[in-house]
Design a protein around this motif. Structure first.
Motif, mmCIF file in Angstrom:
data_model
loop_
_atom_site.group_PDB
_atom_site.id
_atom_site.type_symbol
_atom_site.label_atom_id
_atom_site.label_comp_id
_atom_site.label_asym_id
_atom_site.label_seq_id
_atom_site.Cartn_x
_atom_site.Cartn_y
_atom_site.Cartn_z
ATOM 1 N N MET A 1 0.678 -0.834 0.747
ATOM 2 C CA MET A 1 0.005 -0.444 -0.590
ATOM 3 C C MET A 1 1.075 1.187 0.027
ATOM 4 O O MET A 1 0.463 2.188 -0.706
ATOM 5 C CB MET A 1 -0.724 -0.709 0.929
ATOM 6 C CG MET A 1 -2.215 1.372 1.339
ATOM 7 S SD MET A 1 -3.243 0.658 0.454
ATOM 8 C CE MET A 1 -4.566 2.269 0.757
ATOM 9 N N ALA A 2 1.841 1.011 1.211
ATOM 10 C CA ALA A 2 2.847 3.084 0.660
ATOM 11 C C ALA A 2 3.774 2.490 -0.203
ATOM 12 O O ALA A 2 4.040 3.967 -0.650
ATOM 13 C CB ALA A 2 4.209 2.269 1.670
ATOM 14 N N TRP A 3 4.209 1.107 -1.190
ATOM 15 C CA TRP A 3 4.903 1.310 -2.111
ATOM 16 C C TRP A 3 3.911 2.175 -3.178
ATOM 17 O O TRP A 3 4.093 3.269 -3.811
ATOM 18 C CB TRP A 3 4.673 0.112 -2.920
ATOM 19 C CG TRP A 3 5.839 0.224 -4.186
ATOM 20 C CD1 TRP A 3 5.496 -0.563 -5.202
ATOM 21 C CD2 TRP A 3 6.569 0.710 -4.740
ATOM 22 N NE1 TRP A 3 5.895 -0.369 -6.156
ATOM 23 C CE2 TRP A 3 7.787 0.955 -5.733
ATOM 24 C CE3 TRP A 3 8.057 1.497 -3.927
ATOM 25 C CZ2 TRP A 3 8.686 1.963 -6.318
ATOM 26 C CZ3 TRP A 3 8.741 1.912 -4.082
ATOM 27 C CH2 TRP A 3 9.518 1.323 -5.794
ATOM 28 N N MET A 6 3.383 5.962 -2.577
ATOM 29 C CA MET A 6 4.544 6.426 -3.410
ATOM 30 C C MET A 6 5.013 6.652 -5.090
ATOM 31 O O MET A 6 5.250 7.611 -5.401
ATOM 32 C CB MET A 6 5.842 5.778 -2.421
ATOM 33 C CG MET A 6 7.126 6.099 -3.204
ATOM 34 S SD MET A 6 7.618 7.947 -2.348
ATOM 35 C CE MET A 6 8.396 7.412 -0.890
ATOM 36 N N GLN A 7 4.298 5.350 -6.074
ATOM 37 C CA GLN A 7 4.142 5.759 -7.234
ATOM 38 C C GLN A 7 3.379 6.776 -6.970
ATOM 39 O O GLN A 7 3.824 8.205 -8.281
ATOM 40 C CB GLN A 7 3.569 4.314 -7.506
ATOM 41 C CG GLN A 7 5.102 3.558 -7.041
ATOM 42 C CD GLN A 7 4.623 2.275 -8.485
ATOM 43 O OE1 GLN A 7 3.024 1.846 -8.319
ATOM 44 N NE2 GLN A 7 5.754 1.335 -8.947
ATOM 45 N N LEU A 8 2.415 6.603 -6.991
ATOM 46 C CA LEU A 8 0.822 7.911 -7.077
ATOM 47 C C LEU A 8 1.623 9.496 -6.452
ATOM 48 O O LEU A 8 1.813 10.117 -7.423
ATOM 49 C CB LEU A 8 0.538 7.932 -5.532
ATOM 50 C CG LEU A 8 -0.833 6.975 -6.566
ATOM 51 C CD1 LEU A 8 -1.488 6.853 -6.262
ATOM 52 C CD2 LEU A 8 -1.413 7.011 -8.483
ATOM 53 N N LEU A 9 2.162 9.331 -5.830
ATOM 54 C CA LEU A 9 3.222 10.962 -5.176
ATOM 55 C C LEU A 9 4.311 10.992 -6.096
ATOM 56 O O LEU A 9 4.190 12.054 -6.885
ATOM 57 C CB LEU A 9 3.216 10.885 -3.945
ATOM 58 C CG LEU A 9 2.592 10.556 -2.812
ATOM 59 C CD1 LEU A 9 3.037 10.680 -0.776
ATOM 60 C CD2 LEU A 9 1.765 11.986 -3.240
ATOM 61 N N LEU A 10 5.303 10.165 -6.379
ATOM 62 C CA LEU A 10 5.800 10.715 -7.882
ATOM 63 C C LEU A 10 5.603 10.670 -8.705
ATOM 64 O O LEU A 10 6.442 11.908 -9.509
ATOM 65 C CB LEU A 10 6.718 9.375 -7.520
ATOM 66 C CG LEU A 10 7.858 9.579 -8.724
ATOM 67 C CD1 LEU A 10 9.109 10.782 -8.161
ATOM 68 C CD2 LEU A 10 8.594 8.081 -8.985
ATOM 69 N N LEU A 11 4.296 10.592 -9.342
ATOM 70 C CA LEU A 11 3.498 10.737 -10.774
ATOM 71 C C LEU A 11 3.323 12.306 -10.506
ATOM 72 O O LEU A 11 3.576 12.690 -11.804
ATOM 73 C CB LEU A 11 2.806 9.857 -10.600
ATOM 74 C CG LEU A 11 1.910 10.147 -11.787
ATOM 75 C CD1 LEU A 11 2.787 10.352 -13.489
ATOM 76 C CD2 LEU A 11 0.652 9.276 -12.505
ATOM 77 N N ALA A 12 2.220 12.610 -9.298
ATOM 78 C CA ALA A 12 1.916 14.059 -8.870
ATOM 79 C C ALA A 12 3.227 14.858 -9.702
ATOM 80 O O ALA A 12 3.137 15.758 -9.990
ATOM 81 C CB ALA A 12 1.449 13.874 -7.999
ATOM 82 N N LEU A 13 4.149 14.025 -8.459
ATOM 83 C CA LEU A 13 5.080 15.244 -9.080
ATOM 84 C C LEU A 13 5.985 15.677 -10.190
ATOM 85 O O LEU A 13 6.574 16.645 -10.480
ATOM 86 C CB LEU A 13 6.592 15.001 -7.692
ATOM 87 C CG LEU A 13 7.988 15.710 -7.830
ATOM 88 C CD1 LEU A 13 7.202 17.287 -7.080
ATOM 89 C CD2 LEU A 13 8.569 14.895 -7.207
#
Length: 74
Positions: A1-3, A6-13
């Motif tokens: 779930m945390a991974w 993290m992928q969604l946050l990186l994509l948004a950034l």
């Protein structure tokens, strides 16, 4: 779930950083065709034949007139 988070946050950034940049060379060039809103500046840059001293590199796309340049270098 945390991974996945993290992928969604990186994509948004990455998406936000990419959208902050001008999209085309024309958009970047348009930013160069702006003069300051000041007493001794033209509204848009244009060529000036006789710019003096340190102003001469901008004579093809100048924001000040030749007379303003001459007065500054007296």
């Amino acid at each position: 779930m945390a991974w996945q988070m993290m992928q969604l946050l990186l994509l948004a950034l990455v998406t936000a950083a990419g959208s902050a940049q001008p999209r085309s060379a024309r958009a970047r060039t348009d930013l160069l065709n702006v003069c300051m809103n000041a007493k001794h500046h033209k509204t848009q840059p244009s060529p000036e034949d006789e710019l003096y001293g340190q102003c001469s590199p901008w004579k093809k796309n100048a924001c000040c007139t030749a007379s303003t340049s001459q007065e500054l270098h007296k």
